[in-house]
Design an enzyme around this catalytic site. Structure first.
Site, short mmCIF file in Angstrom:
data_model
loop_
_atom_site.label_atom_id
_atom_site.label_comp_id
_atom_site.label_asym_id
_atom_site.label_seq_id
_atom_site.Cartn_x
_atom_site.Cartn_y
_atom_site.Cartn_z
N GLY A 93 0.84 -1.19 0.00
CA GLY A 93 0.00 0.00 0.00
C GLY A 93 0.87 1.23 0.00
O GLY A 93 2.04 1.20 -0.40
N ILE B 218 5.58 -3.56 6.67
CA ILE B 218 6.23 -2.70 5.68
C ILE B 218 5.36 -2.66 4.44
O ILE B 218 5.10 -3.68 3.80
CB ILE B 218 7.64 -3.21 5.32
CG1 ILE B 218 8.52 -3.22 6.57
CG2 ILE B 218 8.27 -2.34 4.24
CD1 ILE B 218 9.91 -3.78 6.34
N GLU B 219 4.86 -1.48 4.12
CA GLU B 219 4.04 -1.26 2.93
C GLU B 219 4.98 -0.86 1.79
O GLU B 219 5.48 0.26 1.74
CB GLU B 219 3.00 -0.17 3.18
CG GLU B 219 2.02 -0.48 4.31
CD GLU B 219 0.90 -1.40 3.89
OE1 GLU B 219 0.84 -1.77 2.69
OE2 GLU B 219 0.05 -1.73 4.74
N VAL B 220 5.22 -1.79 0.87
CA VAL B 220 6.28 -1.58 -0.12
C VAL B 220 5.83 -0.73 -1.31
O VAL B 220 6.67 -0.31 -2.12
CB VAL B 220 6.87 -2.91 -0.62
CG1 VAL B 220 7.45 -3.70 0.53
CG2 VAL B 220 5.83 -3.74 -1.35
#
Length: 530
Positions: free
Chosen positions: A252, A324-326
Site C-alpha cells: 500500500g 512494511i508497505e512496499v
C-alpha cells in the site's frame, strides 16, 4: 541459483519452484515446511533458513518474515524471496545465519494471490457467501478469463463516465441530469435475483482475523484464525518461542507501520521507546515514513484496524515487529504517503487519471474496453473497466529499487536480537576439592531477552536460565539453577555463583546460559588446586 524477476509478480507454481530449487542447492541450510493446505489444496510453505554448523534453528533466536497476506500484494512475495536469496548468496550475511535462524513464509494466501493475478479481481483474500437474496457472486460472465465490472444504463444509475477520461467511472453528483448514467457492480451472477440492485459479497480479510482486538465485521473471518492459513501461521509462531522479531510485507502507501495496540500515552515507556527507535532505523534504511497503524487510512482520521498482525505480534508474541508497505499503483506515479492518505474522492479521481496515463506511456494494460454481453439475469450489460490487479499493484520494475532496501532493514533488524555472553568466569579453590564458581551472564544485544517488557502473553515469556553442566561434582548451593526474568539490552547482566565439591578426576566444569530467543552459550571453567 536463479535470479529473481522484477518485471512481473510470482504465481504459486513459480515461487514454489524457486523455493524447491534453493532448497536443492542448499540442502543443509534450507528446510521447507508445509504448514497446512489451503482450501484449494495448495501447500502453505515456510522456508527455515539456518547454518547447521552452529546448531539447529530451534536452538537459536529466530526472525520471522511473511508476505502475501493479502491477495493483491504481489510485490511482498518478491520482497520475501529476496531476503531468502540474499541470505544464501551474500557472504556478509553468512555470519548472521550462524546465530540467527530465519522463518520465511513467501505467500500466506496462495489461493487468493493466484486468483487476483489471473482474474484481475478486486479481492482482499477470499469471498464468503452469505446466501442472501441478490448477493453478487463474482465470476467470469463473458468468457475473457477476467472478473472485472459490469455496467448497464439506467436513468437512476449512480455512475457515469468521467468527462475528460471516459475509461474512468465516477460517482454521479446530486441533482446531475446531464449525460448517460449506469449501475456499476462487479462481474458475476446474482443469487435469487428479484430485480433489486445486487449487493456486494462478503470479503474475508486475513489481516482482520488475528484475535487481538478482533471484532466481527463485514471483512473479518467467522472467528479469529478460522481460516486454515491463518491458524497454521499462528500455531507455528506460538510454538516457536525463539522468534524475537519479524516483518509482514504489504503493498500500500509507502510506510513502516508500528503497532497501535494502545495509545502512545498508555504504552509501556520502554516498549514504546524500543518500537520508535527501531522504526526510525527502518525509516532511514528503507526511506518510508514511520507511522502508527491507526493513522494509516484515507482521510487522515485515526481508525482502529482490529485484528491485525502488528497488534498480535506485540500483545501475544511480545516481539519487535513491523508491517512494511512496499508500494502500489499510486506510489508508482510518484505520489508521497501524505498525498495519498489525505486524499478525497476528487483527488483520487485525478490520481487514477494519472495512473492510466502512466501505464499508457509504458504500454502496460490496466483497462479492459467495455464489451456488450448477454447476462442471464440482467439482460444486456457491458463488461470491462479497470483491471484491478494490474491497477492496484505497483509497477513491477519499481521493485528493483524498493526490495533491496527492505532486505537491508530486515537483516539489520535481525542482527539486533538479544545475545548472551558469559564473562568473568572463574573457579576459586577453597580446599579439599571445594570450589567457588562465579561468572557474569550478560546480554550484549540491542533487544532485551523478553524483547517487549509489557508486550507478550505470560506463556510467551521465558526466563534466562544458567546452570552448571558437569558430572562428577556435587553442587552445594540451595539451588543449582539461576534464573532471571529478563536481561536488559546492551549490557544487562546477572551475577551467578555456585559452591561445588569436585571429584579428583574432574578438571573443568561448564557454565551454560540459555534463553529461547538467544539460544545457548557455554563457557569452560578450569578447576585447579591452589
Amino acid at each position: 541459483m536463479a535470479k529473481l524477476k522484477y518485471d512481473s509478480f510470482y504465481r504459486y507454481e513459480e515461487w514454489t519452484g524457486i523455493l524447491k530449487q534453493i532448497q536443492s542447492e542448499h540442502p543443509s541450510f534450507v528446510r521447507l515446511i508445509s504448514l497446512t493446505q489451503t482450501k484449494q489444496g495448495k501447500q502453505l510453505w515456510l522456508a527455515e533458513v539456518n547454518d547447521p554448523s552452529t546448531g539447529p534453528a530451534e536452538a537459536k533466536g529466530a526472525y520471522y518474515v511473511q508476505a502475501g497476506l493479502h491477495a493483491i500484494e504481489g510485490a511482498g512475495v518478491t520482497a520475501a524471496l529476496h531476503i531468502l536469496h540474499s541470505l544464501l548468496t551474500v557472504d556478509s550475511y553468512r555470519d548472521l545465519l550462524k546465530r540467527v535462524a530465519f522463518y520465511i513464509v513467501p505467500c500466506v494466501d496462495p489461493d487468493g494471490t493466484d486468483y487476483a493475478l489471473s482474474a484481475q479481481v478486486d479481492i482482499r483474500n477470499r469471498y464468503e457467501p452469505t446466501f442472501k437474496k441478490n448477493e453478487l457472486m463474482p465470476q467470469d460472465i463473458n468468457g475473457d478469463g477476467y472478473v472485472l465490472q459490469m455496467r448497464w444504463r439506467d436513468p437512476l444509475g449512480l455512475y457515469k463516465e468521467h468527462p475528460d477520461e471516459p475509461r474512468l467511472m465516477i460517482r454521479r453528483e446530486p441533482g446531475d441530469e446531464e449525460g448517460v448514467f449506469y449501475h456499476l457492480v462487479q462481474e458475476g451472477l446474482i443469487r435469487d435475483y428479484d430485480g433489486t440492485l445486487p449487493v456486494n459479497p462478503r470479503r474475508v480479510d486475513f489481516n482482520r482475523s488475528y484475535p487481538v482486538e478482533w471484532k466481527p465485521s463485514a471483512v473479518t473471518s467467522a472467528f479469529p484464525f478460522s481460516e486454515p492459513e491463518m491458524r497454521a501461521i499462528a500455531e507455528f509462531q506460538v510454538s516457536h518461542p525463539n522468534i524475537f522479531a519479524g516483518v509482514d510485507f504489504h503493498c500500500g502507501t509507502h510506510a513502516v507501520l508500528r503497532t497501535a495496540y494502545k495509545p502512545d500515552q498508555q504504552f509501556h515507556a520502554g516498549d514504546l521507546r524500543t518500537t520508535l527507535q527501531i522504526g526510525k532505523l527502518a525509516e532511514e534504511i528503507i526511506g518510508f515514513p514511520l507511522m502508527s497503524t491507526d493513522h494509516y487510512n484515507f482521510g487522515g482520521t485515526p481508525a482502529r484496524l482490529n485484528g491485525n498482525s502488528n497488534d498480535w505480534a506485540y500483545a501475544k508474541l511480545g516481539i519487535s515487529h513491523y508491517v512494511i508497505e512496499v508500494g502500489f499503483g499510486l506510489t508508482s506515479i510518484g505520489l508521497q504517503s501524505d498525498e495519498i492518505l489525505r486524499s478525497d474522492d476528487k483527488t483520487r479521481e485525478e490520481y487514477t487519471r494519472r495512473l492510466l496515463a502512466f501505464h499508457d506511456e509504458r504500454g502496460s494494460r490496466i483497462f479492459m474496453p467495455w464489451r456488450t454481453c448477454d447476462h442471464p439475469q440482467l439482460g444486456e450489460v457491458e463488461v470491462g473497466g479497470m483491471m484491478v490487479g494490474n491497477a492496484r499493484f505497483m509497477y513491477p520494475p519499481d521493485m528493483t529499487e524498493v526490495v533491496p532496501r527492505t532486505t537491508g532493514f530486515v537483516l539489520k533488524h535481525a542482527s539486533m536480537g538479544p545475545r548472551l555472553i558469559i564473562a568473568n568466569a572463574e573457579a576459586v579453590h577453597l580446599g579439599a576439592r571445594l570450589f567457588r564458581i562465579r561468572a557474569t551472564i550478560g546480554n550484549i544485544g540491542a533487544l532485551s531477552t523478553d524483547v517487549m517488557q509489557e508486550g507478550g502473553s505470560p506463556d510467551m515469556k521465558r526466563p534466562v536460565t544458567v546452570k552448571l553442566v558437569a558430572g562428577g561434582i556435587g553442587i552445594l548451593n540451595r539451588s543449582s539453577v539461576h534464573q532471571t526474568d529478563s536481561l536488559a539490552p546492551a549490557g544487562g547482566s546477572l551475577a551467578v555463583e555456585w559452591f561445588i565439591r569436585a571429584e579428583e578426576s574432574r578438571h573443568t566444569v561448564v557454565i551454560e546460559a540459555s534463553h529461547p530467543r538467544t539460544g545457548t552459550v557455554r563457557c569452560d571453567v578450569s578447576l585447579k588446586d591452589s
